[in-house]
Design an enzyme around this catalytic site. Structure first.
Site, PDB file in Angstrom:
ATOM      1  CE  LYS A  88      56.893  46.841  45.026  1.00 23.49           C
ATOM      2  NZ  LYS A  88      56.616  47.155  46.415  1.00 23.49           N
TER       3      LYS A  88
ATOM      4  CE  LYS B 219      43.801  43.773  36.131  1.00 24.88           C
ATOM      5  NZ  LYS B 219      44.748  43.192  37.012  1.00 24.88           N
TER       6      LYS B 219
ATOM      7  CE  LYS C  70      45.274  48.965  45.767  1.00 25.71           C
ATOM      8  NZ  LYS C  70      44.818  47.684  45.226  1.00 25.71           N
TER       9      LYS C  70
HETATM   10  P1  ADP Z   1      44.543  46.674  41.838  1.00 25.64           P
HETATM   11  O1  ADP Z   1      45.023  46.270  40.460  1.00 25.64           O
HETATM   12  O2  ADP Z   1      43.533  47.757  41.762  1.00 25.64           O
HETATM   13  O3  ADP Z   1      45.686  46.964  42.790  1.00 25.64           O
HETATM   14  P2  ADP Z   1      44.320  44.201  43.318  1.00 25.64           P
HETATM   15  O4  ADP Z   1      45.586  43.667  42.721  1.00 25.64           O
HETATM   16  O5  ADP Z   1      44.299  44.583  44.760  1.00 25.64           O
HETATM   17  O6  ADP Z   1      43.768  45.434  42.413  1.00 25.64           O
HETATM   18  O7  ADP Z   1      43.148  43.165  43.011  1.00 25.64           O
HETATM   19  C1  ADP Z   1      42.587  42.231  43.887  1.00 25.64           C
HETATM   20  C2  ADP Z   1      41.906  41.173  43.019  1.00 25.64           C
HETATM   21  O8  ADP Z   1      40.875  41.776  42.211  1.00 25.64           O
HETATM   22  C3  ADP Z   1      42.900  40.555  42.027  1.00 25.64           C
HETATM   23  O9  ADP Z   1      43.426  39.351  42.532  1.00 25.64           O
HETATM   24  C4  ADP Z   1      42.081  40.319  40.772  1.00 25.64           C
HETATM   25  O10 ADP Z   1      41.600  38.997  40.783  1.00 25.64           O
HETATM   26  C5  ADP Z   1      40.899  41.252  40.869  1.00 25.64           C
HETATM   27  N1  ADP Z   1      40.992  42.387  39.914  1.00 25.64           N
HETATM   28  C6  ADP Z   1      41.596  43.590  40.110  1.00 25.64           C
HETATM   29  N2  ADP Z   1      41.448  44.405  39.045  1.00 25.64           N
HETATM   30  C7  ADP Z   1      40.718  43.707  38.138  1.00 25.64           C
HETATM   31  C8  ADP Z   1      40.217  44.002  36.814  1.00 25.64           C
HETATM   32  N3  ADP Z   1      40.413  45.176  36.244  1.00 25.64           N
HETATM   33  N4  ADP Z   1      39.525  43.050  36.175  1.00 25.64           N
HETATM   34  C9  ADP Z   1      39.290  41.836  36.759  1.00 25.64           C
HETATM   35  N5  ADP Z   1      39.722  41.503  37.991  1.00 25.64           N
HETATM   36  C10 ADP Z   1      40.429  42.412  38.679  1.00 25.64           C
END
Ligand code: ADP
Ligand code: TRP
Length: 321
Positions: A110, A189, A192
């Site tokens: 950030k 990947k 959100k």
């Molecule tokens: P986002 O990227 O949607 O904000 P988060 O960071 O909240 O998702 O993800 C929570 C957990 O889910 C992460 O610690 C990770 O281990 C897993 N995760 C999120 N997106 C993926 C993905 N595309 N492939 C594999 N694991 C993922």
């Protein structure tokens, strides 16, 4: 082993969250003592609307239970129901070198992008350390992205123990096996932040529409294609049986197929996989008292454990008389 993991309620869970994290955490409940919590204190660093946060916490609880987290086997609770964790966080904070936190990527990324960071984001790994140490957790299953935070936790536990005596149990990160990156609808990947997610509990009809819009390449139908580099195939194999996966792999290698057909197969396989969880979720939604009770009982169990650890830590550093 005591297994503990937390997940932030910062949005609705998507396929990446499930296949990359939640699924493996839940599987550990069968052979280990599981503690799983919804990290609402951590989510406060990004979700700053009370109603929205309450909704996400509720959805996270429903989702986790519907996906198979079994309250008879594992302890499910909400982070903020355990005030001992915040107290422990302060004790740890007094022994946390600033340099350690400056190196942590959530804050560093950030800062490098010129986005303003607050003390909550900066000290986020210390709260995470308190989450883990408060329950004498042995194993912490996490995705690759959280490993650095577990290292910080171990550093803090090590230096506290060296200074005050053996208070904390040393935890270990269990990196989730084969948590290959789940691709999103655009092939990047799934996240959100990229607006490319497929939601775990989106209505089946909406999900099917989104699946039909997954991006594909524009090579002629006749060409054979390499399934290993195709994100549609990567998504399909998450839901399909090994036999179905093999069948579709052969279709790719042979060529002469339309992506529309594969998308339809993906939507069918996702429905077959998700239908039981959808039904369980609908049932739980109709029984909010039961969900409240599960979270309350989970918090009671978790709190008793955190209280014992906090007492130990307070005694060691001279806070209890
Ligand atoms: P986002 O990227 O949607 O904000 P988060 O960071 O909240 O998702 O993800 C929570 C957990 O889910 C992460 O610690 C990770 O281990 C897993 N995760 C999120 N997106 C993926 C993905 N595309 N492939 C594999 N694991 C993922
Ligand atoms: N920071 C973790 C994430 O974003 C969530 C989390 C909070 C956590 N406290 C934890 C994970 C303790 C494991 C252990 O995914």
């Amino acid at each position: 082993m005591r297994v503990l993991s937390g997940i932030q309620p910062t949005g609705r869970f998507h396929w990446g969250n499930y296949f990359g994290a939640i699924k493996q955490y839940i599987e550990l409940q069968h052979d280990h003592e599981g503690y799983y919590f919804i990290a609402d204190l951590h989510a406060l660093t990004t979700v700053r609307d009370a109603e929205v946060l309450r909704g996400y916490v509720r959805d996270a609880a429903l989702d986790l239970l519907a996906l198979g987290l079994d309250p008879a086997k594992a302890t499910l609770f909400v982070q903020s129901d355990i005030p001992e964790v915040s107290e422990l966080c302060w004790l740890l904070m007094t022994g946390t070198p600033l340099g350690l936190l400056e190196r942590c990527h959530a804050y560093k990324d950030k800062k490098e992008k010129g986005i303003k960071a607050d003390a909550g984001l900066f000290t986020y790994p210390v709260l995470m350390a308190a989450d883990i140490l408060a329950y004498d957790a042995n194993w912490v299953p996490v995705g690759e992205d959280q490993v650095q935070h577990i290292e910080v936790c171990r550093d803090l536990a090590r230096s506290f123990n060296a200074h005050y005596g053996e208070v904390f149990t040393m935890p270990e990160a269990r990196i989730v096996a084969d948590a290959a990156k789940v691709p999103g609808t655009d092939g990047e990947k799934m996240s959100k932040s990229y607006n490319n997610t497929l939601g775990l509990f989106e209505p089946a009809k909406d999900l099917r529409k989104k699946i039909m819009r997954i991006s594909t390449d524009s090579r002629p139908m006749e060409d054979p294609k390499d399934p290993e580099t195709d994100h549609l195939f990567q998504l399909y194999r998450l839901f399909a049986t090994p036999e179905q996966t093999e069948e579709v792999r052969e279709i790719y290698l042979r060529g002469g197929f339309g992506y529309g057909d594969i998308k339809k197969r993906l939507a069918d396989a996702a429905d077959a996989y998700l239908d039981p969880a959808r039904a369980r979720r609908a049932e739980l939604e109709g029984n909010p008292d039961r969900v409240d009770q599960i979270l309350r009982e989970g918090a009671e169990r978790a709190r008793a454990r955190a209280r014992a650890v906090l007492d130990r830590a307070q005694r060691a550093c001279g806070l209890s008389r």
